[in-house]
Structures are given as structure tokens and as C-alpha cells.
Write a protein that holds these residues in place. Structure first.
Motif, short mmCIF file in Angstrom:
data_model
loop_
_atom_site.label_atom_id
_atom_site.label_comp_id
_atom_site.label_asym_id
_atom_site.label_seq_id
_atom_site.Cartn_x
_atom_site.Cartn_y
_atom_site.Cartn_z
N ALA A 173 9.82 -0.35 -5.73
CA ALA A 173 9.41 -0.61 -4.34
C ALA A 173 8.56 -1.88 -4.26
CB ALA A 173 8.64 0.58 -3.78
N VAL A 174 7.64 -2.05 -5.22
CA VAL A 174 6.79 -3.26 -5.22
C VAL A 174 7.66 -4.50 -5.48
CG1 VAL A 174 4.91 -4.48 -6.42
CG2 VAL A 174 4.66 -2.07 -5.84
N ALA A 175 8.59 -4.38 -6.43
CA ALA A 175 9.49 -5.50 -6.72
C ALA A 175 10.26 -5.89 -5.46
CB ALA A 175 10.44 -5.13 -7.86
N GLY A 176 10.64 -4.88 -4.67
CA GLY A 176 11.35 -5.13 -3.42
C GLY A 176 10.48 -5.87 -2.40
N VAL A 177 9.22 -5.49 -2.30
CA VAL A 177 8.32 -6.12 -1.32
C VAL A 177 8.12 -7.60 -1.65
CG1 VAL A 177 5.96 -6.13 -0.38
CG2 VAL A 177 7.08 -3.95 -0.87
N ILE A 178 7.97 -7.90 -2.92
CA ILE A 178 7.70 -9.31 -3.30
C ILE A 178 8.99 -10.07 -3.65
CG2 ILE A 178 5.31 -8.89 -4.05
CD1 ILE A 178 6.40 -9.01 -6.98
N ALA A 186 0.84 -1.21 0.00
CA ALA A 186 0.00 0.00 0.00
C ALA A 186 0.87 1.25 0.00
CB ALA A 186 -0.93 -0.02 1.21
N ARG A 187 1.95 1.21 0.77
CA ARG A 187 2.87 2.37 0.79
C ARG A 187 3.55 2.54 -0.56
NH1 ARG A 187 3.81 0.83 6.14
NH2 ARG A 187 5.69 -0.34 5.65
N ALA A 188 3.94 1.40 -1.17
CA ALA A 188 4.59 1.45 -2.50
C ALA A 188 3.61 1.93 -3.56
CB ALA A 188 5.14 0.07 -2.86
N ALA A 189 2.31 1.75 -3.28
CA ALA A 189 1.27 2.21 -4.21
C ALA A 189 0.79 3.60 -3.79
CB ALA A 189 0.12 1.21 -4.25
N LEU A 190 1.71 4.42 -3.38
CA LEU A 190 1.47 5.83 -3.10
C LEU A 190 0.37 6.04 -2.06
CD1 LEU A 190 1.43 6.85 -6.90
CD2 LEU A 190 3.43 6.40 -5.49
N GLY A 191 0.34 5.14 -1.08
CA GLY A 191 -0.59 5.30 0.04
C GLY A 191 -2.02 4.86 -0.23
N GLN A 192 -2.23 3.96 -1.16
CA GLN A 192 -3.59 3.45 -1.42
C GLN A 192 -3.89 2.36 -0.37
OE1 GLN A 192 -4.94 3.57 -5.65
NE2 GLN A 192 -2.78 3.43 -6.13
N THR A 193 -4.36 2.86 0.77
CA THR A 193 -4.45 2.01 1.96
C THR A 193 -5.44 0.85 1.82
OG1 THR A 193 -6.00 3.65 2.80
CG2 THR A 193 -3.74 3.78 3.62
#
Ligand code: FMN
Length: 171
Positions: free
Chosen positions: A130-135, A60-67
Motif C-alpha cells: 500500500a505504501v509503495a502504491g502511494v509513493i 497514515a491509512r497504509a500504516a494501519l491508521g497511525q493518524t
């Protein structure tokens, strides 16, 4: 459910119940993605299913705060294994086909989820690195969409579409 009912009834939902997604349903939804077409049948699709709360919050943070991504019980990260397509089709495979292939699979996920009574939202606004890092995506595997999945907690009205005569062109 009739395919036209699913196409027209599906909505982007951004509020979810915490009710878990049944494993059998999740499997059906992921399987629907597998049946999407792909250029040259190269099948660049890779799916990462995220259920861990801390990991969803990082998405959600990597998606610009789309909580709302973290509020859904499941988030599916749709990825393109770019090399699978570029090996055969070069630059066109890398820049176009693998994106089209994974978009077709993404739509299958939305429609299958809706047909099973779940809600989704196509999330494309995110920091890709950032998303690549999370997964922990390996090099060459590009995250292209995040799909929060769960039972809907809102019923949005359908946003208007361009009239058919505006999109049916004669150039
Ligand atoms: C490529 C793509 C990226 C999108 N990215 C986002 C996003 O980051 N966040 C969001 O809330 N909705 C996102 N959407 C959803 C659109 O806003 C939505 O599909 C549109 O408003 C039409 O609404 P509907 O899906 O209910 O028909 C995206 C849709 C697409 C196809």
C-alpha cells in the motif's frame, strides 16, 4: 549539539505542530541520511518527501491508521533500492545489507532532525504494498520506514532501556 545529547534526547514523538519544516532544514536532514554508511558503499537509499495532505493521509491509512503521520507537516518515506545491493552481494545484500543501510540512514534522519529542534517517529508498521502504491515506487524499490517530521507538540518521557549489563553478553 553533542552527539550523545542527540542520541539520548531524541524521542519518538506522535503529536506535531502544523508549523512547516524550513526547506533549508529539510535539506540538511535529508543530507544527513546520505552520509550514513552502506555495505560496499552501494548506497541503496532512496527518499520520498511527502507534503501533500491527501497523500499523507493515504500513508497514515497504509500504516494501519497511525493518524499522526498525516498531522506532521512532512512525511519522509525511506526506501531501499534492493537491486543496488543485491547486484553485488546477492541474497545477503537483498535480505540484510540494504535493510541495515537504510536503517542507518533512518537513524541519521532522526538525530539530525532532533538536533535542529524537530521531532520524528520511526514508523515501521505498515502495509508495504500500500505504501509503495502511494509513493508510486517502481519494482525493486522497497519502502522500509515512514518518518513523520515536524515541530513537537508533546514531550514524551524516555522509555526505560535494558540495563547495560543485560545487553553486554559473553556467549
Ligand atoms: C523498526 C522500528 C519500527 C517502529 N515502528 C513504529 C510504528 O509503527 N509506530 C510507532 O508509533 N512507533 C514505532 N517505532 C518507535 C518505537 O516504538 C520507539 O522507538 C520505542 O518505543 C522507544 O522509544 P523512543 O524512540 O522514544 O526511545 C518503531 C521503531 C523502530 C526502530
Amino acid at each position: 549539539m553533542d552527539v550523545f545529547e542527540a542520541i539520548k534526547g531524541r524521542r519518538s514523538v506522535r503529536e506535531f505542530e502544523s508549523t512547516p519544516v524550513k526547506e533549508k532544514d529539510l535539506e540538511k536532514i535529508l543530507d544527513a541520511a546520505r552520509w550514513a554508511p552502506s555495505a560496499g558503499h552501494c548506497q541503496p537509499l532512496e527518499l520520498v518527501v511527502v507534503k501533500d495532505q491527501a497523500q499523507k493521509e493515504r500513508l497514515a491509512r497504509a500504516a494501519l491508521g497511525q493518524t499522526f503521520i498525516a498531522e506532521a507537516p512532512v512525511a519522509i518515506v525511506v526506501c531501499a533500492n534492493v537491486a543496488r545491493t543485491s547486484r553485488r552481494y546477492g541474497r545477503r545484500g537483498e535480505e540484510l545489507y540494504c535493510i541495515q543501510d537504510t536503517a542507518a540512514a533512518t537513524q541519521n534522519i532522526h538525530l539530525a532532525a532532533y538536533a535542529l529542534g524537530y521531532a520524528t517517529c520511526w514508523v515501521g508498521a505498515f502495509d508495504e504494498d500500500a505504501v509503495a502504491g502511494v509513493i508510486k515506487a517502481p519494482a525493486g524499490v522497497r519502502p522500509v520506514a515512514i518518518i513523520p517530521l515536524g515541530r513537537p507538540a508533546e514531550k514524551p518521557s524516555p522509555p526505560q532501556r535494558m540495563p547495560l549489563n543485560k545487553i553486554e553478553d559473553e556467549f
